[in-house]
Write a protein that holds these residues in place. Structure first.
Motif, short mmCIF file in Angstrom:
data_model
loop_
_atom_site.label_atom_id
_atom_site.label_comp_id
_atom_site.label_asym_id
_atom_site.label_seq_id
_atom_site.Cartn_x
_atom_site.Cartn_y
_atom_site.Cartn_z
N ASN A 167 88.91 -35.11 4.93
CA ASN A 167 88.43 -35.91 6.72
C ASN A 167 86.84 -36.34 6.72
O ASN A 167 86.11 -36.15 7.08
CB ASN A 167 88.83 -35.20 8.08
N THR A 199 83.27 -39.09 15.05
CA THR A 199 84.66 -39.06 14.93
C THR A 199 84.70 -39.19 13.09
O THR A 199 83.86 -39.13 12.44
CB THR A 199 84.45 -40.60 14.86
N TYR A 225 88.21 -39.27 10.57
CA TYR A 225 89.23 -40.52 9.91
C TYR A 225 89.73 -39.82 7.98
O TYR A 225 89.27 -39.69 7.54
CB TYR A 225 88.10 -41.86 9.37
N ASN A 282 95.70 -42.07 7.01
CA ASN A 282 95.70 -42.99 8.10
C ASN A 282 95.42 -42.69 10.11
O ASN A 282 95.84 -43.52 10.63
CB ASN A 282 96.72 -43.92 8.25
N PHE A 324 92.78 -41.22 12.88
CA PHE A 324 91.03 -41.49 13.71
C PHE A 324 91.78 -39.85 14.61
O PHE A 324 92.25 -39.85 15.32
CB PHE A 324 90.54 -42.54 14.13
N THR A 380 92.93 -37.81 18.63
CA THR A 380 93.81 -38.63 17.35
C THR A 380 94.59 -40.05 17.41
O THR A 380 96.10 -39.54 18.15
CB THR A 380 94.95 -37.15 16.70
N LYS A 438 95.93 -43.94 15.99
CA LYS A 438 95.81 -44.69 15.03
C LYS A 438 95.13 -46.07 15.14
O LYS A 438 96.57 -46.73 15.55
CB LYS A 438 97.54 -45.05 14.29
N THR A 453 89.12 -45.14 21.57
CA THR A 453 90.37 -43.86 21.79
C THR A 453 90.43 -43.92 22.49
O THR A 453 92.05 -43.75 22.83
CB THR A 453 89.80 -42.82 21.00
#
Length: 847
Positions: free
Chosen positions: A190, A308, A310, A315, A317, A340, A342, A434
């Motif tokens: 990550n 954050t 990724y 795929n 975040f 979490t 996308k 987010t």
């Protein structure tokens, strides 16, 4: 034994038959024959019929109307179409079309929503939560985890221990050091985007008031957080080179930050900020510097750690916010947020399939927008009085919000990533994006929920489907009255529980939590031991009385209201038919399809019979005139006759010779065989026992013309053309006879009316006679009696000469037709007999 003249169709006897047929040659065939209509190609145009067939020209106006009708039919619903309920078939078709179209829409919506989420999001969040917040501090004995932070020491121990260790991997499991390119990952997979950010907010000293009795011994006072009490001053004499920015306040606009909420309070977007580097040693040195220089003090009210990560493998975040609040009461309260999402939507092939579904979703949204606009224009304000219509508008508005946000998110994510890649040594603020992505997911979830609820709108034609809505609508008033009574008792207990146990039990520490706890008791989820420990007398009394009044009394009253209403609704619907019987409709559709196949098969047999009977002169060839006269007698139009003939007249000589006839018969036999198979398959699919019976092997029938082969078979309900003509003539004679009977019944009714008027006149005449005789005082009683008898006798004799029973007159006139032998004498005898019957009103009524 049939002759050649027998083979000529009966319609040839009518010389005007061909003229009428020519005039109506462009009209639809009475047999509905279109199975062999073909468009002649350019090479066969010279073989067209010599007589011109004019078609009505299609004007621009009619063409425009056709287009408008077609466009309007796309948005035809049960609400927009007038008098739709009068046509049951059209009503059912419209309902089924709406339902199928809406099911396609909800399928597309489900694909989009499930394409935005995955089970991977849970595991991704779970593993990050375990590494960062559930790992204890290294050391002997019971060491705290992030969730166990209670004081300043715990905060620094957890931050410099499990949090930094989880953020910055240093070695592999075998002790091998990581390369430079492998730094900056959590759990090796990550990627940390930008730099993690530490931010604290403080309040000033003397932000609260100390009571005057304690002012001498308590000189300082740091109140609860509020924006007005926020400390914005720099730390005194802090010139450290390791963390130079952490000691100076920065505003929300400088940080481009936003307010955040914790468990205790909501906090502004500014504060004292320190961005941690992505190297473990440097980050540890920065944290140690902050700890040694007392970055946290009595004025500190909250510390945030934001970053954050990724995961390119899946795929996804994950925006992480670790929050530790230091309330004015002392101690520390830790909370965490793992969001979490996308954010990059289109990467894999499945993502592009979802993109295609999103485009279809936009089309559906526009389609339903036009539909609702048409309905609002039609019903105006009455439209919003129906709950389903309001639900439609809500779903459309949510759809537009989702479409706009989807476009904005795609643009904003690209912008943030471009800025981050241009400067990777800065804090990447994904918090705003987010947050709104999560709100977007929540809105879509409600949209899907409402969309599924809306299905009840399309299945409400069935009485079983309407039991729920009918029950709720009927008991709405009773439920509302019960709700008022229930809420009075329930809120009273909620307030009592908050005041009694709020300082001792977590479930009652706020009034809102007290309400939720009482709802949980109704469902059987409660902690009686905690209530008992809080107060050994009031606790059991509170619990037992609440269970008795709310659970045993009020809740059962509510169930009784629903149950009684449901029983009434079910009894009412027992004798009520459904608005639409789908089973009957599909059965009717099946019968229509079967009838069409049977009709097509009959057409094929009709053409086969025409091939046998058209050759009137028995010369072995079928000329066009022979073909045309035979098919005209069977009800076909000139266009159909010409197209069928031209298709098989390959040499264009207007004659079907032996080879052409054989090809024609072979095509007909193949067509008949295919139709038989279709009929049998249709019967098999419906479980019809006739599949191998009557439909598969129809009984033999007689062909047109006396020389038909006995081996020809057809359906049991098929008749020949001659039989059809005989039936038509019989029906004409029946209509003529019924017309005569109706006219004579009208005559009888007229005579009955005349008799009634005569009776009224006689009654008036007798009344006048009696009045005249009674008023004449000069006559004696005997003279009055004699005169009265004489006048009554004269009146009766006069009426008997004109009297005739209407029913006997009718019987006498219909016994023998006019002009038939004996008809006159029977009519006269009927008249004489009618004079002997008294035409009273009662006897006429009996007849």
């Amino acid at each position: 034994m049939s002759t050649k003249s027998d083979k000529i169709p009966t319609s040839y006897a009518n010389p005007a038959f061909d003229e009428d047929s020519n005039r109506n040659s462009v009209a639809p065939s009475p047999m509905g024959s279109n199975i062999f209509i073909v468009k002649p190609d350019d090479a066969k145009r010279n073989r067209s019929h010599p007589e011109p067939h004019r078609h009505e020209p299609v004007t621009q106006k009619s063409f425009g109307r056709t287009i408008l009708r077609g466009i309007r039919s796309l948005w035809a619903t049960r609400q927009t179409e007038k008098d739709l309920r009068k046509n049951k078939d059209l009503y059912v078709k419209t309902t089924i079309r709406e339902l199928i179209l809406y099911l396609v829409f909800i399928t597309i919506l489900c694909i989009i929503t499930f394409g935005m989420t995955s089970t991977k999001t849970y595991y991704f969040t779970s593993v990050l939560r375990t590494v960062l917040t559930e790992t204890p501090v290294a050391g002997a004995g019971s060491q705290p985890t992030y969730d166990d932070i209670a004081v300043f020491d715990d905060f620094w121990a957890v931050l410099s221990g499990p949090v930094l260790n989880g953020l910055f991997d240093q070695t592999w499991y075998n002790g091998e050091n990581l390369t430079l390119s492998q730094y900056g990952y959590v759990l090796f997979e990550n990627k940390i985007l930008g730099l993690p950010r530490l931010r604290q907010l403080k309040v000033t000293n003397h932000s609260c008031t100390v009571h005057k009795k304690f002012q001498t011994i308590i000189p300082d006072c740091y109140g609860a957080y509020s924006s007005g009490k926020e400390d914005r001053n720099a730390f005194p004499t802090m010139n450290t080179t390791i963390t130079p920015t952490a000691w100076h306040y920065q505003t929300s606009s400088q940080l481009q930050g936003r307010s955040s909420s914790g468990l205790v309070s909501s906090y502004g977007g500014g504060g004292y900020v320190q961005d941690l580097t992505t190297n473990y040693m440097d980050a540890t040195a920065e944290v140690n510097d902050l700890e040694q220089n007392l970055w946290l003090d009595r004025g500190t009210r909250v510390v945030f750690l934001d970053f954050t990560v990724y995961n390119a493998n899946i795929n996804l975040f994950c925006q992480i916010k670790l929050t530790v609040e230091f309330p004015a009461s002392g101690g520390a309260i830790a909370s965490k947020t793992f969001s979490t999402v996308k954010l990059i939507r289109y990467v894999s092939s499945m993502d592009y399939f979802v993109l295609a579904c999103e485009i279809i979703f936009v089309i559906f949204t526009l389609y339903y927008t036009v539909e609702e606009v048409i309905e609002i224009r039609h019903y105006r304000l009455q439209y919003f009085k129906v709950m389903w219509n309001v639900l439609d508008v809500v779903i459309i508005l949510i759809s537009y919000i989702c479409i706009i946000f989807n476009i904005y998110r795609q643009y904003k994510v690209g912008q943030i990533l471009d800025q981050l890649l241009a400067n990777q040594n800065s804090y990447a603020d994904f918090e705003f994006l987010t947050y709104w992505q999560i709100q977007f997911n929540n809105i879509v979830a409600f949209a899907v929920f409402l969309a599924w609820i809306k299905i009840f709108k399309y299945v409400s034609f069935n009485k079983t489907m309407t039991q729920l809505s009918t029950t709720l609508s009927r008991c709405a008033k009773d439920v509302f009255g019960f709700t008022v009574m229930f809420m009075i008792v329930f809120l009273a207990y909620a307030q009592l529980g908050y005041l009694l146990f709020g300082s001792l039990i977590e479930d009652y520490k706020t009034f809102a939590l007290s309400i939720f706890s009482l709802f949980r008791i109704i469902l059987g989820d409660f902690d009686f031991d905690a209530i008992l420990d809080a107060h050994r007398i009031l606790g059991p009394i509170f619990f037992l009385t609440y269970v008795f009044f709310v659970f045993f009394v009020l809740l059962n009253m509510f169930l009784a209201i629903i149950n009684d209403t449901y029983s009434e609704v079910k009894n009412d619907m027992t004798n009520q038919k459904s608005e639409i019987e789908l089973g009957d409709y599909f059965k009717k559709s099946y019968d229509k399809v079967l009838d069409r196949l049977n009709i097509k098969r009959d057409r094929v047999i009709e053409i086969q019979n025409a091939l046998k009977s058209a050759d009137v002169n028995q010369d072995g060839v079928i000329e066009f005139d022979e073909w045309r006269r035979d098919l005209k007698a069977r009800g076909y139009t000139d266009v159909e006759i010409e197209n069928v003939f031209a298709r098989y007249d390959t040499d264009g000589d207007r004659v079907l010779r032996d080879a052409e006839q054989r090809r024609f018969k072979a095509d007909l036999a193949a067509q008949e065989n295919n139709l038989d198979m279709d009929i049998q398959d249709l019967n098999d699919s419906q479980g019809n026992p006739k599949a191998n019976g009557a439909s598969a092997s129809p009984p033999p029938t007689t062909t047109i013309g006396g020389g038909g082969a006995s081996g020809e078979t057809d359906h049991a309900n098929r008749i020949t053309y001659d039989e059809f003509a005989i039936l038509v003539r019989r029906i004409d004679r029946m209509e003529y006879s019924i017309g005569n009977i109706v006219s004579r019944i009208d005559g009888v009714l007229t005579k009955l009316e005349t008799l009634e008027k005569g009776k009224m006149k006689r009654r008036e005449a007798l009344t006048k006679i009696l009045n005249n005789i009674s008023d004449d005082n000069e006559m004696t009683k005997e003279m009055k009696q004699e005169r009265l008898e004489k006048m009554i006798r004269d009146e009766l004799e006069e009426n008997n000469n004109d009297r005739q029973t209407p029913i006997q007159s009718l019987l006498g006139s219909t016994t023998t037709a006019p002009g038939a032998p004996g008809g006159e004498s029977r009519s006269q005898s009927g008249k004489s007999a009618s004079r002997r019957v008294s035409p009273t009103h009662d006897s006429a009524s009996k007849y």
